[in-house]
Motif scaffolding. Structure first.
Motif, PDB file in Angstrom:
ATOM      1  N   VAL A  55     -60.062 -65.509 -18.704  1.00 27.73           N
ATOM      2  CA  VAL A  55     -60.267 -65.628 -19.565  1.00 27.73           C
ATOM      3  C   VAL A  55     -59.246 -63.993 -19.691  1.00 27.73           C
ATOM      4  O   VAL A  55     -58.463 -64.666 -20.853  1.00 27.73           O
ATOM      5  CB  VAL A  55     -61.319 -64.783 -19.535  1.00 27.73           C
ATOM      6  CG1 VAL A  55     -61.926 -63.777 -21.023  1.00 27.73           C
ATOM      7  CG2 VAL A  55     -62.580 -65.533 -19.504  1.00 27.73           C
ATOM      8  N   ILE A  56     -59.018 -63.546 -18.763  1.00 32.23           N
ATOM      9  CA  ILE A  56     -58.093 -61.984 -19.342  1.00 32.23           C
ATOM     10  C   ILE A  56     -56.652 -63.585 -20.087  1.00 32.23           C
ATOM     11  O   ILE A  56     -55.697 -63.485 -21.058  1.00 32.23           O
ATOM     12  CB  ILE A  56     -57.100 -61.556 -18.282  1.00 32.23           C
ATOM     13  CG1 ILE A  56     -59.096 -60.483 -18.691  1.00 32.23           C
ATOM     14  CG2 ILE A  56     -56.318 -60.988 -18.545  1.00 32.23           C
ATOM     15  CD1 ILE A  56     -59.006 -59.369 -17.539  1.00 32.23           C
ATOM     16  N   PRO A  57     -56.083 -64.081 -18.995  1.00 32.20           N
ATOM     17  CA  PRO A  57     -54.541 -65.188 -19.036  1.00 32.20           C
ATOM     18  C   PRO A  57     -54.668 -65.705 -19.607  1.00 32.20           C
ATOM     19  O   PRO A  57     -53.700 -66.138 -20.933  1.00 32.20           O
ATOM     20  CB  PRO A  57     -54.483 -65.415 -17.789  1.00 32.20           C
ATOM     21  CG  PRO A  57     -55.261 -65.619 -16.621  1.00 32.20           C
ATOM     22  CD  PRO A  57     -56.817 -64.930 -17.313  1.00 32.20           C
ATOM     23  N   THR A  58     -55.931 -66.368 -20.152  1.00 35.10           N
ATOM     24  CA  THR A  58     -56.754 -67.295 -21.466  1.00 35.10           C
ATOM     25  C   THR A  58     -56.319 -66.376 -23.002  1.00 35.10           C
ATOM     26  O   THR A  58     -55.620 -66.998 -24.303  1.00 35.10           O
ATOM     27  CB  THR A  58     -57.310 -67.605 -21.520  1.00 35.10           C
ATOM     28  OG1 THR A  58     -57.841 -68.606 -20.228  1.00 35.10           O
ATOM     29  CG2 THR A  58     -57.491 -69.042 -22.673  1.00 35.10           C
ATOM     30  N   VAL A  59     -56.615 -65.697 -22.913  1.00 37.30           N
ATOM     31  CA  VAL A  59     -56.520 -64.181 -24.087  1.00 37.30           C
ATOM     32  C   VAL A  59     -54.733 -63.882 -24.610  1.00 37.30           C
ATOM     33  O   VAL A  59     -54.235 -64.343 -25.093  1.00 37.30           O
ATOM     34  CB  VAL A  59     -57.545 -63.615 -23.783  1.00 37.30           C
ATOM     35  CG1 VAL A  59     -57.295 -62.090 -25.533  1.00 37.30           C
ATOM     36  CG2 VAL A  59     -58.636 -63.619 -24.022  1.00 37.30           C
ATOM     37  N   LEU A  60     -54.947 -64.043 -22.663  1.00 39.34           N
ATOM     38  CA  LEU A  60     -52.689 -63.038 -23.601  1.00 39.34           C
ATOM     39  C   LEU A  60     -52.213 -64.104 -23.600  1.00 39.34           C
ATOM     40  O   LEU A  60     -50.895 -64.244 -24.741  1.00 39.34           O
ATOM     41  CB  LEU A  60     -52.244 -62.534 -21.664  1.00 39.34           C
ATOM     42  CG  LEU A  60     -53.219 -61.595 -20.983  1.00 39.34           C
ATOM     43  CD1 LEU A  60     -52.801 -61.267 -19.807  1.00 39.34           C
ATOM     44  CD2 LEU A  60     -52.881 -60.377 -22.099  1.00 39.34           C
ATOM     45  N   ILE A  61     -52.297 -65.009 -23.412  1.00 39.85           N
ATOM     46  CA  ILE A  61     -51.606 -66.442 -24.328  1.00 39.85           C
ATOM     47  C   ILE A  61     -51.689 -67.360 -25.054  1.00 39.85           C
ATOM     48  O   ILE A  61     -51.074 -67.170 -26.133  1.00 39.85           O
ATOM     49  CB  ILE A  61     -51.955 -67.681 -22.423  1.00 39.85           C
ATOM     50  CG1 ILE A  61     -51.269 -67.638 -21.083  1.00 39.85           C
ATOM     51  CG2 ILE A  61     -50.768 -69.201 -23.058  1.00 39.85           C
ATOM     52  CD1 ILE A  61     -50.950 -68.659 -20.285  1.00 39.85           C
ATOM     53  N   ILE A  62     -52.957 -67.207 -25.574  1.00 36.17           N
ATOM     54  CA  ILE A  62     -53.553 -67.217 -27.294  1.00 36.17           C
ATOM     55  C   ILE A  62     -52.745 -66.378 -27.964  1.00 36.17           C
ATOM     56  O   ILE A  62     -52.695 -67.212 -29.040  1.00 36.17           O
ATOM     57  CB  ILE A  62     -54.761 -67.036 -27.241  1.00 36.17           C
ATOM     58  CG1 ILE A  62     -55.474 -68.681 -26.326  1.00 36.17           C
ATOM     59  CG2 ILE A  62     -55.480 -67.270 -28.608  1.00 36.17           C
ATOM     60  CD1 ILE A  62     -57.543 -68.191 -26.298  1.00 36.17           C
TER      61      ILE A  62
END
Length: 215
Positions: A42-49
């Motif tokens: 979840v964390i890297p997905t949010v960071l990339i978005i």
């Protein structure tokens, strides 16, 4: 946000190290792997978005998926009692990619301490490949100790120091050297100690009980 995730990477590595040493039941460890694995997806997905196409942010976030997918894979495998070969060969992929992220930290991000830490992780995931992919069960105890120690040295302690602002106060070149020396001395010493233990009469060198199926 990524630093918070790193703190719990330290926790799951410590838990998994204790599992490999026979101190924690594999299914109990599997539940925590799912928690941290989900967080590290979840964390890297949010960071990339939210990165607004910043290459440095996307590069940093992309490495977090290596951890997230590992822990989800491990957690599901432990709870389902699946063979470890798939996790082992995925660990080989992670170990190779960790070398690339180490290079990126040294040359692109100019972050020498984390360049060394990525080398730690490359070594650790290589051990997971040997233990889980190639079934080198004599490495169980050594891998357990390396996993537990790395949980603190590469994740929990750096994350806490980053969160409190103390990490930035260190001379980064000196910190990288200290980390490198610590790794060589401690893991080299552990190898000698665990190998010597395996040669003692009546000692198979395996952790108590059934060999753990994942990290």
């Amino acid at each position: 946000m990524a630093t918070v995730g790193l703190l719990y990477v330290g926790a799951v590595l410590f838990i998994n190290g204790m599992m490999l040493l026979g101190k924690i039941d594999a299914r109990a460890a599997g539940i925590f792997n799912l928690f941290v694995g989900a967080m590290q997806v979840v964390i890297p997905t949010v960071l990339i978005i939210t990165a607004d196409n910043r290459a440095d942010v996307i590069l940093g976030a992309s490495g977090l998926f290596l951890f997230g997918f590992t822990y989800l894979y491990v957690g599901i495998g432990l709870l389902g009692g699946f063979d470890t070969t798939g996790v082992g060969y995925f660990s080989l992929f992670v170990a190779i990619m960790a070398l690339g992220f180490s290079y990126a930290n040294f040359k692109i991000a100019n972050d020498k301490p984390f360049g060394v830490i990525w080398l730690y992780w490359a070594f650790l995931w290589l051990l997971f490949f040997l233990l889980l992919g190639l079934k080198r069960e004599h490495l169980t105890v050594y891998t357990g100790w390396v996993t537990a120690i790395q949980g603190w040295v590469t994740a929990a302690i750096p994350a806490f120091l980053l969160l409190t602002g103390y990490w930035q106060n260190w001379n980064q070149n000196l910190l990288a050297i200290l980390l490198a020396v610590f790794g060589v001395v401690v893991f080299g010493g552990l190898w000698v100690l665990t190998r010597r233990r395996r040669t003692l009469p009546g000692d198979t060198g395996r952790a108590g009980g059934e060999t753990a199926t994942a990290h």
